[in-house]
Design a protein around this motif. Structure first.
Motif, PDB file in Angstrom:
ATOM      1  N   LEU A 132       0.872  -1.186   0.077  1.00 44.18           N
ATOM      2  CA  LEU A 132       0.000   0.083   0.017  1.00 44.18           C
ATOM      3  C   LEU A 132       0.854   1.306   0.101  1.00 44.18           C
ATOM      4  CD1 LEU A 132      -2.760  -1.113   2.675  1.00 44.18           C
ATOM      5  CD2 LEU A 132      -2.590  -1.301   0.169  1.00 44.18           C
ATOM      6  N   TYR A 157     -11.059  -3.854   7.095  1.00 41.35           N
ATOM      7  CA  TYR A 157     -10.316  -3.024   6.516  1.00 41.35           C
ATOM      8  C   TYR A 157      -9.087  -3.604   5.434  1.00 41.35           C
ATOM      9  CZ  TYR A 157      -6.767   0.788   7.585  1.00 41.35           C
ATOM     10  OH  TYR A 157      -5.930   2.031   7.506  1.00 41.35           O
ATOM     11  N   TRP A 158      -8.386  -4.454   6.000  1.00 37.97           N
ATOM     12  CA  TRP A 158      -7.335  -5.129   5.223  1.00 37.97           C
ATOM     13  C   TRP A 158      -7.900  -5.429   3.763  1.00 37.97           C
ATOM     14  CZ3 TRP A 158      -3.887  -3.320   7.775  1.00 37.97           C
ATOM     15  CH2 TRP A 158      -3.703  -3.382   9.289  1.00 37.97           C
ATOM     16  N   ASN A 173     -10.548  -4.225   2.286  1.00 41.36           N
ATOM     17  CA  ASN A 173     -10.999  -2.973   1.666  1.00 41.36           C
ATOM     18  C   ASN A 173     -10.122  -2.342   0.611  1.00 41.36           C
ATOM     19  OD1 ASN A 173     -13.704  -1.571   3.773  1.00 41.36           O
ATOM     20  ND2 ASN A 173     -13.882  -3.186   2.163  1.00 41.36           N
ATOM     21  N   MET A 174      -8.929  -2.561   0.940  1.00 37.77           N
ATOM     22  CA  MET A 174      -7.462  -2.044   0.446  1.00 37.77           C
ATOM     23  C   MET A 174      -6.812  -2.656  -0.777  1.00 37.77           C
ATOM     24  SD  MET A 174      -6.137   0.341   3.650  1.00 37.77           S
ATOM     25  CE  MET A 174      -5.582  -1.036   4.751  1.00 37.77           C
ATOM     26  N   THR A 175      -6.163  -1.950  -1.517  1.00 40.17           N
ATOM     27  CA  THR A 175      -5.409  -2.608  -2.545  1.00 40.17           C
ATOM     28  C   THR A 175      -4.265  -1.704  -3.116  1.00 40.17           C
ATOM     29  OG1 THR A 175      -5.353  -3.830  -4.661  1.00 40.17           O
ATOM     30  CG2 THR A 175      -6.718  -1.899  -4.742  1.00 40.17           C
ATOM     31  N   GLY A 197      -6.103   0.353  -7.190  1.00 38.97           N
ATOM     32  CA  GLY A 197      -7.308   0.814  -6.387  1.00 38.97           C
ATOM     33  C   GLY A 197      -7.429   2.319  -6.531  1.00 38.97           C
ATOM     34  N   MET A 212      -6.296   7.985   1.844  1.00 38.13           N
ATOM     35  CA  MET A 212      -6.973   6.616   1.900  1.00 38.13           C
ATOM     36  C   MET A 212      -7.618   6.155   0.329  1.00 38.13           C
ATOM     37  SD  MET A 212      -6.672   4.104   4.195  1.00 38.13           S
ATOM     38  CE  MET A 212      -8.563   3.412   3.965  1.00 38.13           C
ATOM     39  N   VAL A 237      -6.393   4.150  -2.192  1.00 34.34           N
ATOM     40  CA  VAL A 237      -6.076   2.636  -2.176  1.00 34.34           C
ATOM     41  C   VAL A 237      -7.599   1.792  -1.880  1.00 34.34           C
ATOM     42  CG1 VAL A 237      -3.625   2.697  -1.305  1.00 34.34           C
ATOM     43  CG2 VAL A 237      -5.557   2.702   0.153  1.00 34.34           C
ATOM     44  N   VAL A 238      -8.560   2.413  -2.251  1.00 34.77           N
ATOM     45  CA  VAL A 238     -10.043   1.694  -1.817  1.00 34.77           C
ATOM     46  C   VAL A 238      -9.766   0.385  -3.040  1.00 34.77           C
ATOM     47  CG1 VAL A 238     -12.233   1.835  -2.013  1.00 34.77           C
ATOM     48  CG2 VAL A 238     -11.191   3.754  -0.946  1.00 34.77           C
ATOM     49  N   ASN A 239     -10.321  -0.709  -2.647  1.00 32.07           N
ATOM     50  CA  ASN A 239     -10.520  -1.702  -3.585  1.00 32.07           C
ATOM     51  C   ASN A 239     -12.099  -1.811  -3.644  1.00 32.07           C
ATOM     52  OD1 ASN A 239     -10.843  -4.132  -4.721  1.00 32.07           O
ATOM     53  ND2 ASN A 239      -9.603  -5.292  -3.259  1.00 32.07           N
TER      54      ASN A 239
END
Length: 215
Positions: free
Chosen positions: A16, A79-80, A82-84, A89, A188, A191-193
């Motif tokens: 990230l 949370y983990w 939800n991100m990429t 992302g 943030m 990096v939203v997936n």
């Protein structure tokens, strides 16, 4: 036997960067999240002991601890996912990326993506003390709502399902962003997936009568 276990990260510690540094990811997952898992399991053992001994003097504290640690475990587990990485992302959910239903639901619930983005950002950045900004599916109305969650469990609508969570606790950003929580929340969005958020939305929407309001 422990009921809860720490999930593995779906990427390595550096995935990230530069939005979130490898050091933060390692400490956040391996120390903070792990502590919530241990806390939930320990509290369940203490509750079992209280039942066996019929000793209820600490029931209020134990129930609060269970809610705190279990909610912390659940929110971090989301949370983990939800991100990429920044290359994959972020941006806005679009129909051509296969997340059109989520995009339409956001527009219907908030008027526009820009309106939703601002509301969730403000909710996360202005949470008093420690907490989260959360996009949740609310089953009674069938719409999406933004919730401002204190600690891990306070101020939440009953029955709502979190599908996108922004961790606004200091341990999520302080090593990199210092006291600039607003800067972290803005970063943030890179990096939203959205694929993960869309899957969670579809799953939440498909669970009929989850609140059992009708006989």
């Amino acid at each position: 036997m422990a009921l809860y276990t720490l999930p593995e990260l779906p990427y390595d510690y550096s995935a990230l960067a530069p939005v979130i540094s490898p050091e933060i990811i390692e400490l956040h997952h391996d120390k903070h999240h792990a502590a919530y898992v241990k806390g939930a399991n320990d509290t369940l053992e203490q509750l079992a002991e209280a039942r066996d001994k019929e000793s209820w003097g600490s029931i209020n504290g134990l129930e609060k601890n269970l809610a705190f640690h279990l909610s912390g475990h659940i929110l971090h587990s989301i949370y983990w996912q939800n991100m990429t990485g920044p290359k994959d992302g972020g941006g806005e959910p679009l129909a051509q990326d296969g997340v059109g239903e989520l995009a339409e639901a956001i527009k219907e619930s908030f008027g526009s993506f820009a309106g939703f983005k601002t509301q969730l950002s403000k909710a996360a950045a202005t949470t008093q003390g420690s907490g989260w900004g959360v996009l949740a599916y609310e089953p009674l109305s069938g719409r999406l709502v933004v919730e401002q969650v204190y600690d891990h469990q306070g101020n939440v609508g009953q029955g709502s399902t979190p599908i996108l969570v922004f961790d606004a606790w200091e341990h999520a950003f302080y090593l990199q962003y210092k006291n600039q929580k607003v800067d972290f929340i803005e970063a943030m969005w890179k990096v939203v997936n959205w694929q993960d958020v869309a899957r969670r939305y579809e799953a939440a929407k498909s669970r009929a009568d989850v609140l059992l309001l009708k006989p």
